[in-house]
Write a protein that holds these residues in place. Structure first.
Motif, PDB file in Angstrom:
ATOM      1  N   GLU A 167       0.855  -1.200   0.000  1.00  0.00           N
ATOM      2  CA  GLU A 167       0.000   0.000   0.000  1.00  0.00           C
ATOM      3  C   GLU A 167       0.886   1.243   0.000  1.00  0.00           C
ATOM      4  O   GLU A 167       1.510   1.579   1.004  1.00  0.00           O
ATOM      5  CB  GLU A 167      -0.931   0.023   1.211  1.00  0.00           C
ATOM      6  N   ALA A 168       0.951   1.919  -1.126  1.00  0.00           N
ATOM      7  CA  ALA A 168       1.880   3.025  -1.297  1.00  0.00           C
ATOM      8  C   ALA A 168       1.371   4.294  -0.611  1.00  0.00           C
ATOM      9  O   ALA A 168       0.207   4.391  -0.209  1.00  0.00           O
ATOM     10  CB  ALA A 168       2.121   3.290  -2.778  1.00  0.00           C
ATOM     11  N   PHE A 169       2.265   5.270  -0.510  1.00  0.00           N
ATOM     12  CA  PHE A 169       1.897   6.577   0.032  1.00  0.00           C
ATOM     13  C   PHE A 169       2.686   7.651  -0.704  1.00  0.00           C
ATOM     14  O   PHE A 169       3.671   7.373  -1.406  1.00  0.00           O
ATOM     15  CB  PHE A 169       2.162   6.654   1.537  1.00  0.00           C
ATOM     16  N   SER A 170       2.242   8.882  -0.550  1.00  0.00           N
ATOM     17  CA  SER A 170       2.948  10.020  -1.110  1.00  0.00           C
ATOM     18  C   SER A 170       3.490  10.886   0.019  1.00  0.00           C
ATOM     19  O   SER A 170       2.924  10.924   1.121  1.00  0.00           O
ATOM     20  CB  SER A 170       2.014  10.866  -1.987  1.00  0.00           C
ATOM     21  N   THR A 227      -2.334   7.379  -0.713  1.00  0.00           N
ATOM     22  CA  THR A 227      -2.639   8.465  -1.664  1.00  0.00           C
ATOM     23  C   THR A 227      -1.672   8.421  -2.839  1.00  0.00           C
ATOM     24  O   THR A 227      -0.453   8.535  -2.632  1.00  0.00           O
ATOM     25  CB  THR A 227      -2.536   9.834  -0.973  1.00  0.00           C
ATOM     26  N   PRO A 228      -2.155   8.274  -4.048  1.00  0.00           N
ATOM     27  CA  PRO A 228      -1.271   8.291  -5.218  1.00  0.00           C
ATOM     28  C   PRO A 228      -0.792   9.704  -5.503  1.00  0.00           C
ATOM     29  O   PRO A 228      -1.293  10.688  -4.944  1.00  0.00           O
ATOM     30  CB  PRO A 228      -2.169   7.762  -6.340  1.00  0.00           C
ATOM     31  N   VAL A 234      -3.266  17.284  -6.153  1.00  0.00           N
ATOM     32  CA  VAL A 234      -4.532  18.012  -5.965  1.00  0.00           C
ATOM     33  C   VAL A 234      -4.583  18.638  -4.576  1.00  0.00           C
ATOM     34  O   VAL A 234      -4.954  19.812  -4.407  1.00  0.00           O
ATOM     35  CB  VAL A 234      -5.734  17.075  -6.188  1.00  0.00           C
ATOM     36  N   LEU A 235      -4.201  17.869  -3.564  1.00  0.00           N
ATOM     37  CA  LEU A 235      -4.218  18.378  -2.194  1.00  0.00           C
ATOM     38  C   LEU A 235      -3.228  19.529  -2.029  1.00  0.00           C
ATOM     39  O   LEU A 235      -3.559  20.571  -1.451  1.00  0.00           O
ATOM     40  CB  LEU A 235      -3.885  17.260  -1.207  1.00  0.00           C
ATOM     41  N   ALA A 236      -2.014  19.348  -2.540  1.00  0.00           N
ATOM     42  CA  ALA A 236      -0.997  20.390  -2.405  1.00  0.00           C
ATOM     43  C   ALA A 236      -1.433  21.686  -3.082  1.00  0.00           C
ATOM     44  O   ALA A 236      -1.230  22.783  -2.543  1.00  0.00           O
ATOM     45  CB  ALA A 236       0.326  19.901  -2.980  1.00  0.00           C
ATOM     46  N   GLU A 237      -2.042  21.574  -4.256  1.00  0.00           N
ATOM     47  CA  GLU A 237      -2.498  22.775  -4.962  1.00  0.00           C
ATOM     48  C   GLU A 237      -3.639  23.451  -4.199  1.00  0.00           C
ATOM     49  O   GLU A 237      -3.740  24.681  -4.174  1.00  0.00           O
ATOM     50  CB  GLU A 237      -2.931  22.427  -6.381  1.00  0.00           C
ATOM     51  N   LYS A 238      -4.498  22.671  -3.595  1.00  0.00           N
ATOM     52  CA  LYS A 238      -5.588  23.254  -2.795  1.00  0.00           C
ATOM     53  C   LYS A 238      -5.022  24.016  -1.604  1.00  0.00           C
ATOM     54  O   LYS A 238      -5.447  25.143  -1.308  1.00  0.00           O
ATOM     55  CB  LYS A 238      -6.537  22.150  -2.320  1.00  0.00           C
ATOM     56  N   ILE A 239      -4.061  23.400  -0.908  1.00  0.00           N
ATOM     57  CA  ILE A 239      -3.431  24.074   0.228  1.00  0.00           C
ATOM     58  C   ILE A 239      -2.724  25.344  -0.241  1.00  0.00           C
ATOM     59  O   ILE A 239      -2.841  26.413   0.378  1.00  0.00           O
ATOM     60  CB  ILE A 239      -2.442  23.124   0.928  1.00  0.00           C
ATOM     61  N   ARG A 240      -1.987  25.253  -1.364  1.00  0.00           N
ATOM     62  CA  ARG A 240      -1.268  26.413  -1.882  1.00  0.00           C
ATOM     63  C   ARG A 240      -2.231  27.559  -2.196  1.00  0.00           C
ATOM     64  O   ARG A 240      -1.970  28.725  -1.869  1.00  0.00           O
ATOM     65  CB  ARG A 240      -0.488  26.032  -3.143  1.00  0.00           C
ATOM     66  N   GLY A 241      -3.362  27.241  -2.806  1.00  0.00           N
ATOM     67  CA  GLY A 241      -4.352  28.268  -3.123  1.00  0.00           C
ATOM     68  C   GLY A 241      -4.904  28.934  -1.886  1.00  0.00           C
ATOM     69  O   GLY A 241      -5.107  30.161  -1.859  1.00  0.00           O
ATOM     70  N   GLU A 242      -5.145  28.168  -0.825  1.00  0.00           N
ATOM     71  CA  GLU A 242      -5.674  28.749   0.408  1.00  0.00           C
ATOM     72  C   GLU A 242      -4.618  29.575   1.128  1.00  0.00           C
ATOM     73  O   GLU A 242      -4.932  30.616   1.727  1.00  0.00           O
ATOM     74  CB  GLU A 242      -6.207  27.638   1.311  1.00  0.00           C
ATOM     75  N   VAL A 243      -3.364  29.130   1.057  1.00  0.00           N
ATOM     76  CA  VAL A 243      -2.282  29.913   1.664  1.00  0.00           C
ATOM     77  C   VAL A 243      -2.150  31.251   0.963  1.00  0.00           C
ATOM     78  O   VAL A 243      -1.905  32.294   1.602  1.00  0.00           O
ATOM     79  CB  VAL A 243      -0.953  29.125   1.607  1.00  0.00           C
TER      80      VAL A 243
END
Length: 302
Positions: A167-170, A227-228, A234-243
């Motif tokens: 089970e991989a992770f990022s 998480t692939p 997608v998550l990182a870009e969402k966080i970046r946009g909110e920051v």
């Protein structure tokens, strides 16, 4: 000659003596029914002595706790000697307290178990302090994110599971852009505020199983189990946009926050978590070199 076992004056003197003790004390017979207690015990569980004497634990405690007490009592009567264990007690106001029970069997003249005497030590405050100290040892004091030591503890578990199950992770390495400039121009209080606001945004986007750590200064790591790479981006870009929506204002000026991130996924030939961290760090460097305020995936993560 007086029968000292039944003399009312002797009984009253013993009762007065144990009533003066601050710890809750109780005595049960061989059928596990209460035959005596002190005022502290009455006050602790919120019942009068008249309600307690002759009752069992099922009459004075919630069912799930009463089952624990009764089993412990039966085991003690069967084994003899003394018994110490931690559990919970429902206090008079309905709150649940952490306690230690100290119990001993007493015997009749013919050597048979005749009952149990016990005392309760409330350790609620001690347990609270222990929990706070344990939490402080695991967390960064400023932001509340886990610290580097805890990151490795948790991340190594995920890596071991990856090796075992596949089970991989990022992994994301996150960094506030131009953080030194914020400290130098707006002051360290503004820098601390920037870190706290950043952590609040990240945490608001995480699942319970995600591992978020402050690893130094303005650098953070985020491990995403199961998480692939596409989902991590997608998550990182969402966080970046909110920051990017956060503005800091101080007497010496103001600044809009931004962040850069490098990410990678784990590989079957990785020897340990540091192999993955190195790739994510390299991707973060590329994001910084490209002008900051960007998310970059390591080429080997494709």
């Amino acid at each position: 000659m007086r029968d000292e076992q039944t003399d009312p004056q002797i009984v009253r003197r013993i009762q007065n003596a144990i009533d003066m003790l601050p710890s809750p004390i109780f005595i049960k017979d061989a059928d596990c029914r209460y035959i005596a207690c002190n005022r502290a015990f009455e006050k602790y569980i919120g019942l009068s002595r008249a309600r307690i004497i002759g009752a069992t634990v099922h009459d004075v405690a919630p069912a799930e706790l009463a089952a624990i007490y009764e089993k412990a009592d039966r085991d003690l009567l069967a084994d003899g000697g003394s018994q110490t264990y931690e559990t919970n007690v429902c206090y008079a106001d309905g709150s649940v307290h952490d306690v230690i029970f100290y119990k001993s069997v007493f015997y009749s003249a013919d050597g048979q178990p005749d009952g149990i005497s016990g005392v309760i030590l409330d350790i609620t405050e001690r347990k609270r302090l222990e929990d706070e100290l344990a939490q402080a040892a695991r967390e960064d004091f400023l932001t509340g994110a886990v610290n580097l030591r805890t990151f490795y503890e948790l991340a190594n578990r995920e890596f071991a599971r990856f090796k075992r199950t596949g089970e991989a992770f990022s992994l994301l390495v996150l960094d506030l852009d131009r953080f030194k400039k914020i400290n130098d121009t707006l002051g360290h209080e503004a820098g601390d505020d920037a870190l706290r606001k950043f952590v609040q945004i990240v945490r608001a986007n995480l699942r319970e199983q995600d591992i978020f750590a402050r690893t130094g200064g303005d650098e953070f790591r985020l491990l995403l189990p199961g998480t692939p790479q596409a989902g991590a981006i997608v998550l990182a870009e969402k966080i970046r946009g909110e920051v990017n929506q956060v503005s800091l204002h101080a007497p010496h000026g103001s600044v809009n926050l931004s962040m850069s991130a490098g990410l990678c996924r784990c590989h079957p030939d990785d020897a340990g978590i540091d192999d993955i961290v190195r790739r994510a760090d390299a991707a973060l460097y590329e994001a910084k070199a490209a002008g900051r305020n960007a998310v970059m995936a390591h080429p080997g993560s494709q």
